[in-house]
Design an enzyme around this catalytic site. Structure first.
Site, PDB file in Angstrom:
ATOM      1  N   LYS A 234       0.856  -1.193   0.000  1.00  0.00           N
ATOM      2  CA  LYS A 234       0.000   0.000   0.000  1.00  0.00           C
ATOM      3  C   LYS A 234       0.890   1.240   0.000  1.00  0.00           C
ATOM      4  O   LYS A 234       1.773   1.378   0.840  1.00  0.00           O
ATOM      5  CB  LYS A 234      -0.887   0.011   1.248  1.00  0.00           C
ATOM      6  CG  LYS A 234      -1.579   1.341   1.537  1.00  0.00           C
ATOM      7  CD  LYS A 234      -2.116   1.382   2.972  1.00  0.00           C
ATOM      8  CE  LYS A 234      -2.604   2.786   3.338  1.00  0.00           C
ATOM      9  NZ  LYS A 234      -3.004   2.886   4.759  1.00  0.00           N
ATOM     10  N   ASP A 239      -2.373  10.828   3.059  1.00  0.00           N
ATOM     11  CA  ASP A 239      -3.697  10.374   3.485  1.00  0.00           C
ATOM     12  C   ASP A 239      -4.342  11.412   4.395  1.00  0.00           C
ATOM     13  O   ASP A 239      -4.079  11.457   5.590  1.00  0.00           O
ATOM     14  CB  ASP A 239      -3.594   9.034   4.213  1.00  0.00           C
ATOM     15  CG  ASP A 239      -4.956   8.503   4.615  1.00  0.00           C
ATOM     16  OD1 ASP A 239      -5.967   8.976   4.058  1.00  0.00           O
ATOM     17  OD2 ASP A 239      -5.008   7.604   5.475  1.00  0.00           O
ATOM     18  N   LYS A 246      -9.214  13.326   8.627  1.00  0.00           N
ATOM     19  CA  LYS A 246      -8.528  13.072   9.882  1.00  0.00           C
ATOM     20  C   LYS A 246      -8.432  14.349  10.719  1.00  0.00           C
ATOM     21  O   LYS A 246      -8.502  15.460  10.188  1.00  0.00           O
ATOM     22  CB  LYS A 246      -7.093  12.584   9.614  1.00  0.00           C
ATOM     23  CG  LYS A 246      -6.988  11.240   8.934  1.00  0.00           C
ATOM     24  CD  LYS A 246      -5.529  10.899   8.667  1.00  0.00           C
ATOM     25  CE  LYS A 246      -5.384   9.558   7.977  1.00  0.00           C
ATOM     26  NZ  LYS A 246      -5.682   8.437   8.871  1.00  0.00           N
ATOM     27  N   ASP A 257       2.263   7.200   4.874  1.00  0.00           N
ATOM     28  CA  ASP A 257       1.282   6.143   4.606  1.00  0.00           C
ATOM     29  C   ASP A 257       1.623   5.365   3.333  1.00  0.00           C
ATOM     30  O   ASP A 257       0.900   4.459   2.938  1.00  0.00           O
ATOM     31  CB  ASP A 257      -0.123   6.744   4.502  1.00  0.00           C
ATOM     32  CG  ASP A 257      -1.219   5.752   4.865  1.00  0.00           C
ATOM     33  OD1 ASP A 257      -0.928   4.781   5.582  1.00  0.00           O
ATOM     34  OD2 ASP A 257      -2.369   5.946   4.441  1.00  0.00           O
ATOM     35  N   ASP A 316     -11.594   7.013   5.181  1.00  0.00           N
ATOM     36  CA  ASP A 316     -10.261   6.928   5.772  1.00  0.00           C
ATOM     37  C   ASP A 316      -9.809   5.484   5.936  1.00  0.00           C
ATOM     38  O   ASP A 316      -8.691   5.236   6.349  1.00  0.00           O
ATOM     39  CB  ASP A 316     -10.231   7.650   7.125  1.00  0.00           C
ATOM     40  CG  ASP A 316      -8.822   7.881   7.625  1.00  0.00           C
ATOM     41  OD1 ASP A 316      -7.906   7.961   6.789  1.00  0.00           O
ATOM     42  OD2 ASP A 316      -8.628   7.969   8.861  1.00  0.00           O
ATOM     43  N   GLU A 318      -9.068   3.570   3.514  1.00  0.00           N
ATOM     44  CA  GLU A 318      -8.816   3.498   2.068  1.00  0.00           C
ATOM     45  C   GLU A 318      -7.761   2.473   1.695  1.00  0.00           C
ATOM     46  O   GLU A 318      -7.755   1.951   0.583  1.00  0.00           O
ATOM     47  CB  GLU A 318      -8.412   4.879   1.541  1.00  0.00           C
ATOM     48  CG  GLU A 318      -6.943   5.257   1.648  1.00  0.00           C
ATOM     49  CD  GLU A 318      -6.428   5.342   3.076  1.00  0.00           C
ATOM     50  OE1 GLU A 318      -5.240   5.073   3.299  1.00  0.00           O
ATOM     51  OE2 GLU A 318      -7.214   5.672   3.984  1.00  0.00           O
ATOM     52  N   ARG A 320      -7.224  -0.599   2.595  1.00  0.00           N
ATOM     53  CA  ARG A 320      -7.743  -1.941   2.294  1.00  0.00           C
ATOM     54  C   ARG A 320      -8.458  -1.965   0.942  1.00  0.00           C
ATOM     55  O   ARG A 320      -8.501  -3.008   0.283  1.00  0.00           O
ATOM     56  CB  ARG A 320      -8.655  -2.403   3.429  1.00  0.00           C
ATOM     57  CG  ARG A 320      -9.893  -1.569   3.643  1.00  0.00           C
ATOM     58  CD  ARG A 320     -10.506  -1.778   5.024  1.00  0.00           C
ATOM     59  NE  ARG A 320      -9.637  -1.243   6.064  1.00  0.00           N
ATOM     60  CZ  ARG A 320      -9.924  -1.306   7.378  1.00  0.00           C
ATOM     61  NH1 ARG A 320     -11.031  -1.889   7.782  1.00  0.00           N
ATOM     62  NH2 ARG A 320      -9.094  -0.809   8.261  1.00  0.00           N
TER      63      ARG A 320
END
Length: 473
Positions: A234, A239, A246, A257, A316, A318, A320
């Protein structure tokens, strides 16, 4: 710097790191009260125009990670004093010399790209010499391997520490192309049009809100025929959380991230330079998760690459969704013998395990135990966390196959792993949630603040172990 030099005995010139067991140090003019040899304690001794740093090892067993940290401690101290030629005295521990080299090389890395010239360190580590006595055969091989692995980790750290205005999905793809050219890898990058034509609905949805379109990066190391091991990463280059934005505190850290995907690049780099005789594929799903009038929303239903549908309850969660497309593609395209995924997936994993360990999820107990043991040796420890029906039930959706969160805070890391498992099918698989150890906020014995490159050392050690086993069969 020059390649690491392996010698029988450390030369007389240059700065030196010497390791000392607690209670065994004896030097005229130094009392036990001044330096006893407690773990990672240090003493600087100036002699004949050079500096010797004695580093304590304590009283316990001398392990790979202990010597790695001790070498990092000594090298870091000499580097702060301007040391450019450093010798590690590993004559007493030749079988662990490679791990000492790792610690030294990792501790020598600094990220200074944006410092003003007068604030940068003036010296660099030019040479590193490791003395191993007469045990040069296996020690030499381990030192050479560790040098390549440490260089790969520092390569990952250099990319990972870059801010989001420098590393976007497109520039990360450029890094992958450069890596492929340098390391004789095959590389293919799916741009926005190819993603659209290929039906990568998850990656496209996550990236919709950004002016920096997503990419899917595929790197292949094919030294032999046969089913490859696939490592999926990933790489969210920033993010914000998207519409489910967030809190502002620590949001700057969300440039990290991307570290699962960056680790995949480092693993492919090391595998190529080590000449690993294992077919290996890296798949990196990269997007920027931003809020805008185009962004995907809570309540949307996404059709992933494999045709499976996802109800979005929180934008958030995201990572997965990216993994759903990347894993689905990897399984269909490459039919892996084994699949790993690396992701800074859940804050819940940090709550469960802290910042030093990654969570490992797999239904294969032998693979779990192997990763557990190798993690301790590699200095990248993992801890097993559960999969199970209760977590699968938690993400059942009334509108789609699955929803991307359970709606409660309970078992968050296992819920995320259960989501990814839907796209794995019957492929042997291990999920590594690296949210905790992907970066550090304080200096450690061989790591400065910032990105750690977590996952490179662990999975390369696994691949080396696998290659050794298969060469004997």
């Amino acid at each position: 710097m020059n390649r690491v030099q392996i010698v029988e005995k450390a030369p007389e010139d240059g700065d030196r790191v010497i390791f000392v067991r607690q209670g065994e140090f004896a030097k005229e003019g130094v009392s036990q009260e001044e330096f006893e040899g407690a773990k990672f304690s240090t003493l600087i001794w100036r002699e004949a125009g050079r500096r010797i740093v004695y580093v304590g090892l304590g009283t316990g067993p001398v392990t790979a990670d202990l010597l790695r940290k001790a070498a990092g401690t000594g090298t870091r101290l000499l580097r702060k004093l301007g040391g450019e030629e450093i010798h590690l005295d590993c004559v007493a521990y030749p079988e662990l010399a490679g791990f000492a080299v790792e610690g030294a090389l990792l501790s020598a890395y600094r990220f200074e790209d944006f410092r003003m010239p007068d604030a940068r360190k003036k010296s660099t580590l030019r040479t590193l010499t490791v003395a191993v006595g007469k045990e040069e055969g296996e020690s030499r091989l381990e030192v050479e391997r560790s040098t390549i692995v440490a260089e790969a980790v520092n390569y990952v750290r250099q990319i990972g520490n870059q801010p989001a205005n420098v590393i976007t999905p497109a520039t990360l793809a450029d890094k992958a192309r450069e890596l492929a050219a340098d390391c004789h890898l095959q590389c293919h990058v799916f741009g926005p049009q190819e993603l659209e034509e290929g039906g990568f609905g998850g990656i496209l949805a996550v990236g919709k809100g950004s002016d920096n379109p997503p990419r899917l990066i595929v790197l292949e190391h094919r030294p032999t025929e046969g089913k490859p091991i696939v490592i999926v990463g990933k790489a969210v280059t920033f993010d914000s959380g998207g519409i489910s934005i967030k809190p502002g505190e620590h949001m700057d850290e969300m440039k990290f991230d991307k570290m699962g995907g960056c680790a995949v690049l480092g693993i492919l780099r090391a595998a190529s330079r080590l000449g690993l005789r294992v077919p290996l594929v890296g798949v990196v799903a990269s997007a920027e998760n931003m809020p805008s009038a185009r962004a995907y929303r809570p309540g949307d239903v996404i059709r992933s690459y494999s045709g499976k549908t996802i109800e979005v309850l929180n934008t958030d969660a995201e990572g997965r969704i990216l993994l759903a497309d990347a894993v689905g593609y990897a399984v269909k395209q490459f039919d892996p013998r084994l699949l790993f995924d690396l992701a800074t997936l859940t804050g819940a994993c940090i709550v469960a395990l802290g910042r030093n360990r990654a969570g490992v999820f797999t239904s294969d107990p032998d693979l779990r135990d192997q990763l557990w043991g190798l993690g301790e040796m590699a200095g990248e420890p993992v801890w097993p966390l559960p999969l199970g029906e209760e977590f699968e039930e938690a993400i059942q959706s009334d509108l789609a196959l699955v929803k991307n969160i359970s709606g409660t805070r309970e078992g968050g890391s296992s819920v995320g792993a259960a989501f990814v498992q839907h796209w794995v099918g019957k492929t042997p698989w291990a999920h590594l949630d690296i949210a905790g150890p992907a970066w550090v906020n304080r200096e450690l014995p061989y790591l400065e603040k910032g990105v750690t490159g977590f996952g490179v050392r662990l999975l390369i050690r696994y691949l080396l172990s696998l290659a050794a086993q298969e060469s004997k069969s």
